[in-house]
Design an enzyme around this catalytic site. Structure first.
Site, PDB file in Angstrom:
ATOM      1  N   ALA A 140       0.786  -1.247   0.000  1.00 16.03           N
ATOM      2  CA  ALA A 140       0.000   0.000   0.000  1.00 16.03           C
ATOM      3  C   ALA A 140       0.809   1.284   0.000  1.00 16.03           C
ATOM      4  O   ALA A 140       0.226   2.365   0.074  1.00 16.03           O
ATOM      5  CB  ALA A 140      -0.897  -0.003   1.249  1.00 16.03           C
TER       6      ALA A 140
ATOM      7  N   GLY B 211       3.315   3.385  -5.725  1.00 17.20           N
ATOM      8  CA  GLY B 211       2.767   2.925  -7.004  1.00 17.20           C
ATOM      9  C   GLY B 211       1.271   2.657  -6.977  1.00 17.20           C
ATOM     10  O   GLY B 211       0.480   3.447  -6.434  1.00 17.20           O
TER      11      GLY B 211
ATOM     12  N   PHE C 264       6.427  -2.896   3.053  1.00 19.40           N
ATOM     13  CA  PHE C 264       7.743  -3.211   3.596  1.00 19.40           C
ATOM     14  C   PHE C 264       8.653  -2.032   3.280  1.00 19.40           C
ATOM     15  O   PHE C 264       9.130  -1.913   2.158  1.00 19.40           O
ATOM     16  CB  PHE C 264       8.253  -4.483   2.924  1.00 19.40           C
ATOM     17  N   GLU C 265       8.833  -1.146   4.237  1.00 17.84           N
ATOM     18  CA  GLU C 265       9.583   0.081   3.959  1.00 17.84           C
ATOM     19  C   GLU C 265      10.607   0.347   5.058  1.00 17.84           C
ATOM     20  O   GLU C 265      10.477  -0.115   6.190  1.00 17.84           O
ATOM     21  CB  GLU C 265       8.616   1.269   3.858  1.00 17.84           C
TER      22      GLU C 265
ATOM     23  N   ASP D 132       6.911  -7.969   6.485  1.00 18.54           N
ATOM     24  CA  ASP D 132       6.932  -8.851   5.327  1.00 18.54           C
ATOM     25  C   ASP D 132       5.563  -9.499   5.082  1.00 18.54           C
ATOM     26  O   ASP D 132       5.162 -10.410   5.815  1.00 18.54           O
ATOM     27  CB  ASP D 132       8.008  -9.930   5.547  1.00 18.54           C
TER      28      ASP D 132
ATOM     29  N   LEU E  37       1.500  -6.320  -4.461  1.00 21.20           N
ATOM     30  CA  LEU E  37       2.909  -6.496  -4.094  1.00 21.20           C
ATOM     31  C   LEU E  37       3.782  -6.551  -5.336  1.00 21.20           C
ATOM     32  O   LEU E  37       3.397  -7.132  -6.345  1.00 21.20           O
ATOM     33  CB  LEU E  37       3.105  -7.823  -3.361  1.00 21.20           C
TER      34      LEU E  37
ATOM     35  N   TYR F  77       8.259  -9.213 -21.050  1.00 22.27           N
ATOM     36  CA  TYR F  77       7.232  -9.171 -19.999  1.00 22.27           C
ATOM     37  C   TYR F  77       6.184 -10.276 -20.214  1.00 22.27           C
ATOM     38  O   TYR F  77       6.259 -11.338 -19.605  1.00 22.27           O
ATOM     39  CB  TYR F  77       6.584  -7.771 -19.915  1.00 22.27           C
TER      40      TYR F  77
ATOM     41  N   LEU G  43       3.648   2.168 -16.330  1.00 21.00           N
ATOM     42  CA  LEU G  43       3.937   3.458 -15.700  1.00 21.00           C
ATOM     43  C   LEU G  43       5.264   3.375 -14.970  1.00 21.00           C
ATOM     44  O   LEU G  43       5.673   2.296 -14.565  1.00 21.00           O
ATOM     45  CB  LEU G  43       2.879   3.716 -14.632  1.00 21.00           C
TER      46      LEU G  43
HETATM   47  P1  NAD Z   1       5.856  -0.602  -6.378  1.00 24.16           P
HETATM   48  O1  NAD Z   1       7.269  -1.037  -6.297  1.00 24.16           O
HETATM   49  O2  NAD Z   1       5.572   0.847  -6.487  1.00 24.16           O
HETATM   50  O3  NAD Z   1       5.034  -1.142  -5.098  1.00 24.16           O
HETATM   51  C1  NAD Z   1       5.300  -2.353  -4.468  1.00 24.16           C
HETATM   52  C2  NAD Z   1       4.643  -2.399  -3.089  1.00 24.16           C
HETATM   53  O4  NAD Z   1       4.893  -3.691  -2.525  1.00 24.16           O
HETATM   54  C3  NAD Z   1       5.188  -1.371  -2.074  1.00 24.16           C
HETATM   55  O5  NAD Z   1       4.130  -0.916  -1.257  1.00 24.16           O
HETATM   56  C4  NAD Z   1       6.157  -2.224  -1.236  1.00 24.16           C
HETATM   57  O6  NAD Z   1       6.366  -1.733   0.102  1.00 24.16           O
HETATM   58  C5  NAD Z   1       5.397  -3.524  -1.204  1.00 24.16           C
HETATM   59  N1  NAD Z   1       6.229  -4.695  -0.875  1.00 24.16           N
HETATM   60  C6  NAD Z   1       7.262  -5.228  -1.580  1.00 24.16           C
HETATM   61  N2  NAD Z   1       7.730  -6.326  -0.932  1.00 24.16           N
HETATM   62  C7  NAD Z   1       6.969  -6.487   0.184  1.00 24.16           C
HETATM   63  C8  NAD Z   1       6.941  -7.422   1.249  1.00 24.16           C
HETATM   64  N3  NAD Z   1       7.785  -8.456   1.292  1.00 24.16           N
HETATM   65  N4  NAD Z   1       6.029  -7.257   2.240  1.00 24.16           N
HETATM   66  C9  NAD Z   1       5.153  -6.203   2.234  1.00 24.16           C
HETATM   67  N5  NAD Z   1       5.120  -5.298   1.225  1.00 24.16           N
HETATM   68  C10 NAD Z   1       6.019  -5.432   0.228  1.00 24.16           C
HETATM   69  O7  NAD Z   1       5.229  -1.418  -7.580  1.00 24.16           O
HETATM   70  P2  NAD Z   1       3.998  -1.201  -8.585  1.00 24.16           P
HETATM   71  O8  NAD Z   1       4.556  -0.937  -9.922  1.00 24.16           O
HETATM   72  O9  NAD Z   1       2.967  -0.316  -8.003  1.00 24.16           O
HETATM   73  O10 NAD Z   1       3.434  -2.692  -8.629  1.00 24.16           O
HETATM   74  C11 NAD Z   1       2.287  -3.133  -7.942  1.00 24.16           C
HETATM   75  C12 NAD Z   1       1.601  -4.206  -8.779  1.00 24.16           C
HETATM   76  O11 NAD Z   1       1.130  -3.609  -9.986  1.00 24.16           O
HETATM   77  C13 NAD Z   1       2.540  -5.344  -9.185  1.00 24.16           C
HETATM   78  O12 NAD Z   1       1.821  -6.557  -9.156  1.00 24.16           O
HETATM   79  C14 NAD Z   1       2.893  -4.981 -10.612  1.00 24.16           C
HETATM   80  O13 NAD Z   1       3.262  -6.091 -11.377  1.00 24.16           O
HETATM   81  C15 NAD Z   1       1.571  -4.389 -11.079  1.00 24.16           C
HETATM   82  N6  NAD Z   1       1.649  -3.546 -12.303  1.00 24.16           N
HETATM   83  C16 NAD Z   1       2.603  -2.585 -12.455  1.00 24.16           C
HETATM   84  C17 NAD Z   1       2.656  -1.853 -13.632  1.00 24.16           C
HETATM   85  C18 NAD Z   1       3.693  -0.774 -13.854  1.00 24.16           C
HETATM   86  O14 NAD Z   1       3.913  -0.371 -14.990  1.00 24.16           O
HETATM   87  N7  NAD Z   1       4.309  -0.265 -12.821  1.00 24.16           N
HETATM   88  C19 NAD Z   1       1.719  -2.077 -14.654  1.00 24.16           C
HETATM   89  C20 NAD Z   1       0.722  -3.027 -14.454  1.00 24.16           C
HETATM   90  C21 NAD Z   1       0.702  -3.776 -13.281  1.00 24.16           C
END
Ligand code: NAD
Length: 392
Positions: free
Chosen positions: A49, A52, A74-75, A111, A139, A235, A270
């Site tokens: 949460a 992203g 996880f921050e 985690d 995640l 991808y 994005l």
């Molecule tokens: P992001 O890196 O911004 O967010 C990842 C989140 O996961 C963060 O809140 C982080 O703290 C959390 N996290 C990671 N490891 C963790 C753990 N072990 N325990 C608890 N929290 C943990 O990534 P994002 O791009 O927002 O990706 C989120 C989802 O959206 C993913 O499934 C990604 O594949 C999908 N997605 C991303 C895109 C893109 O272009 N960025 C496009 C489509 C779908």
């Protein structure tokens, strides 16, 4: 301390607390300016949460639907000498704004793959919300410790079957060159599915269901990217795509189990901390930005999430594909948009990078993820990295 960006390759190792807070407020303002989400969620658990798409999911639920939210992420917390990670500042700012608006908002920094964090979330839901009616699974992680075996699995970003050579932009040196990625072996494919597939999403829903903290009409959603032919080799048809296919399997299982109505949602490409680590994506995203901004169809995480809620999760006529997935990548995948990107793709060189692509916009968005380059923030000012938060 004076907090200026420290970029190392495709990652920035520090973050600006006020810049991150301003980004969160900007997303909140966007949601407040839209119509409320009719029939939207009331009690929401967001796993992933803090940055992203997960952060945008939380903001849209809270400020578009007045939802109580529990966030898991996880921050890295701050110290006197070192800034926190961006997600920590984002989550602290979100909680502050939610509390000001009279909304319940609590978080767990730990985690999400572990049994302990799942148990902690269940306790907090029981105590504070009773039950949740939406579980967002967002995640993105390079590794996962299996809670049953204790084994640490690491994901890889590799093609499957044969090696793949593609144009790649080195965002550090601003060089464009061909890179060749060797195909993953079976073990690497399996490990990537373990980390980014649907198993942990199912474990969350099992644990929540068994604890009786899901409403009868509970919905759950996990995010994926599908893309088109330019990104398929790295991808859609690669290791990460295999893992994402496993989300479709998990969605069917969760729905069949009766615990929740589960869907995968397909979102657009994005800049986020995760996508910037994927080879080829920075160049592709710079072209997507260029073309979609010209078309007037460009969207960020928060615009995507508002549409997911209003055109997918909370409407009687959602846009679903043949695999029962919500499609919010519709504008990126329009044939005319893809055709423009495909035409530009081979023409991009180091010399015309800033002209043919929106690399400037990409770079600005990348820095913004860490709270840098945000209007109204004085980056020369002495700033304390320590921000108080209710979570550890
Ligand atoms: P992001 O890196 O911004 O967010 C990842 C989140 O996961 C963060 O809140 C982080 O703290 C959390 N996290 C990671 N490891 C963790 C753990 N072990 N325990 C608890 N929290 C943990 O990534 P994002 O791009 O927002 O990706 C989120 C989802 O959206 C993913 O499934 C990604 O594949 C999908 N997605 C991303 C895109 C893109 O272009 N960025 C496009 C489509 C779908």
């Amino acid at each position: 301390m004076i907090i200026q960006p420290k970029v190392r390759g495709f990652i920035c190792t520090n973050a600006h607390p006020q810049g991150c807070a301003a980004n969160v407020r900007e997303q909140i303002d966007y949601i407040k300016a839209q119509s409320p989400i009719e029939g939207g969620p009331k009690n929401v658990l967001v796993v992933g949460a803090s940055t992203g798409y997960g952060l945008a999911s939380r903001i849209a639920a809270a400020f578009g639907s007045g939802a109580n939210t529990l966030g898991v992420f996880f921050e890295k917390p701050p110290t006197e000498k070192r800034t926190a990670s961006a997600g920590y500042y984002n989550a602290a700012a979100f909680e502050e704004e939610a509390h000001k608006a009279g909304l319940y908002a609590k978080s767990i920094n730990g985690d999400a793959f572990s049994d302990e964090v799942k148990a902690q979330a269940i306790e907090m839901i029981k105590q504070d919300m009773g039950k949740v009616d939406l579980v967002v699974y967002s995640l993105a992680s390079p590794r996962r410790k299996d809670p049953k075996t204790g084994e640490l699995h690491s994901s890889v970003l590799k093609p499957i079957g044969k090696s793949y050579t593609a144009r790649n932009l080195n965002t550090d040196k601003l060089e464009i060159s061909d890179i060749t990625l060797e195909p993953a072996n079976e073990e690497e494919i399996a490990a990537t599915v373990k980390v980014m597939g649907g198993e942990d999403w199912e474990l969350w829903l099992d644990a929540l269901g068994e604890a009786g903290v899901l409403t009868d009409d509970c919905k759950t959603v996990a995010y994926t990217y599908i893309g088109e032919q330019l990104t398929w080799p790295i991808y859609g048809h690669a290791t990460i795509g295999k893992a994402k296919e496993d989300l479709d399997r998990a969605a069917k299982e969760i729905t069949a189990s009766g615990k929740a109505d589960a869907h995968v949602a397909v979102l657009k490409a994005l800049v986020t901390q995760s996508s910037s680590a994927i080879p080829v994506m920075p160049l592709y995203i710079s072209l997507v930005y260029k073309v979609m901004k010209e078309e007037g169809t460009h969207e960020g995480c928060i615009e995507q999430l508002y549409r997911l809620y209003t055109e997918g999760l909370y409407t009687d006529s959602p846009r679903l594909d043949n695999d029962n997935r919500y499609r919010v990548d519709d504008k990126e995948l329009r044939p005319e948009t893809q055709a423009k990107i495909e035409k530009l793709w081979p023409e991009v060189t180091e010399e015309n990078l800033f002209e043919l692509t929106d690399y400037k916009g990409y770079q600005a968005d990348f820095l913004k993820l860490f709270g840098f380059g945000v209007d109204g923030i004085d980056y020369e000012a002495d700033t304390s990295p320590v921000v108080k938060a209710d979570f550890e």
